[in-house]
Design a protein around this motif. Structure first.
Motif, PDB file in Angstrom:
ATOM      1  N   SER A 126      72.753  46.904  74.632  1.00 58.01           N
ATOM      2  CA  SER A 126      71.630  46.621  75.523  1.00 58.01           C
ATOM      3  C   SER A 126      70.816  45.441  75.004  1.00 58.01           C
ATOM      4  CB  SER A 126      70.736  47.859  75.611  1.00 58.01           C
ATOM      5  OG  SER A 126      69.470  47.509  76.109  1.00 58.01           O
ATOM      6  N   HIS A 152      63.998  42.713  84.372  1.00 58.02           N
ATOM      7  CA  HIS A 152      65.162  43.523  84.668  1.00 58.02           C
ATOM      8  C   HIS A 152      64.750  44.705  85.529  1.00 58.02           C
ATOM      9  CE1 HIS A 152      68.122  41.486  82.204  1.00 58.02           C
ATOM     10  NE2 HIS A 152      67.136  41.259  81.380  1.00 58.02           N
ATOM     11  N   GLY A 194      65.098  56.059  77.967  1.00 59.63           N
ATOM     12  CA  GLY A 194      64.550  57.376  78.286  1.00 59.63           C
ATOM     13  C   GLY A 194      65.649  58.420  78.417  1.00 59.63           C
ATOM     14  N   THR A 195      66.746  58.049  79.090  1.00 55.35           N
ATOM     15  CA  THR A 195      67.848  58.989  79.302  1.00 55.35           C
ATOM     16  C   THR A 195      68.374  59.533  77.975  1.00 55.35           C
ATOM     17  OG1 THR A 195      68.466  57.468  81.068  1.00 55.35           O
ATOM     18  CG2 THR A 195      69.978  59.279  80.609  1.00 55.35           C
ATOM     19  N   THR A 204      65.137  58.188  84.160  1.00 57.02           N
ATOM     20  CA  THR A 204      65.960  57.105  84.704  1.00 57.02           C
ATOM     21  C   THR A 204      65.258  55.749  84.674  1.00 57.02           C
ATOM     22  OG1 THR A 204      65.168  57.711  86.891  1.00 57.02           O
ATOM     23  CG2 THR A 204      67.308  58.579  86.238  1.00 57.02           C
ATOM     24  N   GLY A 205      64.071  55.683  84.131  1.00 58.37           N
ATOM     25  CA  GLY A 205      63.404  54.382  84.072  1.00 58.37           C
ATOM     26  C   GLY A 205      62.121  54.465  83.279  1.00 58.37           C
ATOM     27  N   ASN A 206      61.681  53.335  82.774  1.00 57.98           N
ATOM     28  CA  ASN A 206      60.444  53.305  82.002  1.00 57.98           C
ATOM     29  C   ASN A 206      59.920  51.879  81.969  1.00 57.98           C
ATOM     30  OD1 ASN A 206      61.293  51.859  79.402  1.00 57.98           O
ATOM     31  ND2 ASN A 206      62.886  53.415  79.617  1.00 57.98           N
ATOM     32  N   ALA A 209      65.138  48.859  78.723  1.00 58.56           N
ATOM     33  CA  ALA A 209      66.361  49.517  79.176  1.00 58.56           C
ATOM     34  C   ALA A 209      66.071  50.924  79.700  1.00 58.56           C
ATOM     35  CB  ALA A 209      67.363  49.591  78.031  1.00 58.56           C
ATOM     36  N   SER A 210      66.587  51.221  80.893  1.00 59.88           N
ATOM     37  CA  SER A 210      66.309  52.530  81.492  1.00 59.88           C
ATOM     38  C   SER A 210      66.985  53.648  80.704  1.00 59.88           C
ATOM     39  CB  SER A 210      66.790  52.546  82.946  1.00 59.88           C
ATOM     40  OG  SER A 210      68.191  52.399  82.993  1.00 59.88           O
ATOM     41  N   TRP A 249      66.457  46.758  74.681  1.00 64.58           N
ATOM     42  CA  TRP A 249      66.132  48.096  74.174  1.00 64.58           C
ATOM     43  C   TRP A 249      64.749  48.044  73.512  1.00 64.58           C
ATOM     44  CZ3 TRP A 249      69.242  52.060  75.346  1.00 64.58           C
ATOM     45  CH2 TRP A 249      68.981  53.295  74.749  1.00 64.58           C
TER      46      TRP A 249
END
Lengths: 107, 207
Positions: free
Chosen positions: B54, A107, B142-143, B132-134, B138-139, B57
């Motif tokens: 998600s 993804h 982090g948010t 916004t990403g890791n 799921a990005s 996750w």
């Protein structure tokens, strides 16, 4: 009229909170049914929150009406989760079904 | 004159004891805390919704670890106990104990913030958890993590400043066994921050 709550009561509450925190970690570490884990952890967290609110924040010793006010957000938040539920089901369906079809895709 | 005084007393009485035995200030703080609880409740409900929706996750335990935050949880609980001890001290006019326990409460808050800074630093710069990403999935992981723990960290920062003001005013003799309401109200805020962390710890780290 000042409420001088005994300090031994505070220590008792502290030991309850300590015990519940340790129990939470014991429950969280092993892998088993996620819904059961979530239910157990939420129940324990609510128990801890109730102890803090009732004794450290003195709700136990205030008028009942103040307790009702303090309790309101919890009711509204539970309601909020139920209101979000239909949307969440749709999103979960959309995201999980294609994910199953493209196993291993990045993804 | 006596009539005026009586009228004044009656007038004052009609404004007394809204919902708490002592003060409007306490009711005001409770109303604020109820609103603040809704802020956190909404963030956590949103977190739950995003996570449920998600497919990838990450397991929080694998990414975030648990031991440092467990220690931080314990630290906040202990600092809550110091807070009630500080309040009990001023209620019996024990100024030395008041200074000691409120000072310890503040220290607990500062150490908590230090741990959080260490944790964020480690996650952002060493483990690649971005806003916004890791690399884990799921990005939004982090948010939501940074928004929720950050919002709570800001509350702790506010609490440390609030308690510093209480300590300084207390050291100049503003509070006593007959006038401790501001200390109790500050305590309400501090216990609330502890209470919220209990929920954050459960939802963001454990589940």
């Amino acid at each position: 009229m000042a409420e001088h709550h005994s300090e031994s009561l505070y220590m008792t509450i502290f030991y309850y909170l300590l015990a519940l925190t340790i129990l939470e970690i014991v429950v969280a570490l092993p892998t088993y049914a996620p819904w059961l884990k979530a239910a157990l952890l939420i129940a324990m967290a609510l128990g801890k929150a109730a102890l803090v609110a009732m004794f450290f924040m003195h709700l136990r010793f205030e008028r009942l009406t103040l307790g009702v006010i303090a309790f309101t957000p919890l009711v509204i938040c539970v309601f909020l989760v139920f209101m979000l539920a239909p949307d969440l089901g749709a999103v979960a369906h959309k995201t999980t079904v294609p994910a199953k079809q493209t196993t291993g895709a990045k993804h | 004159m006596s009539e005026a005084a009586a009228m004044h007393a009656g007038h004052a009485e009609s404004y007394e004891s809204p919902l708490t035995p002592e003060s409007w200030g306490k009711l005001g703080m409770w109303v604020f805390l109820v609103g603040d609880a809704m802020s956190f409740g909404t963030l956590l409900a949103g977190y739950g919704g995003i996570r449920y929706g998600s497919a990838d996750w990450p397991k929080p335990y694998d990414v975030l670890g648990i031991w440092l935050t467990a220690a931080m949880t314990l630290l906040l609980i202990v600092s809550s106990v110091w807070m009630v001890k500080g309040l009990a001290a001023i209620q019996r006019n024990d100024f030395a104990a008041f200074r000691k326990f409120i000072g310890l409460t503040i220290l607990g808050g500062v150490v908590f913030l230090g741990c959080q800074a260490y944790e964020w630093n480690k996650l952002i710069f060493h483990e690649g958890l971005g806003f916004t990403g890791n690399p884990y999935g799921a990005s939004l992981f982090g948010t939501t993590f940074f928004i929720i723990t950050g919002f709570h960290g800001m509350h702790v920062t506010g609490g440390v400043i609030y308690l510093l003001c209480i300590l300084l005013r207390g050291m100049s003799g503003a509070y006593s066994a007959t006038n401790y309401s501001p200390v109790e109200i500050a305590g309400l805020y501090w216990h609330f921050v502890d209470l919220v962390w209990i929920m954050v710890f459960t939802f963001v780290y454990l589940i």
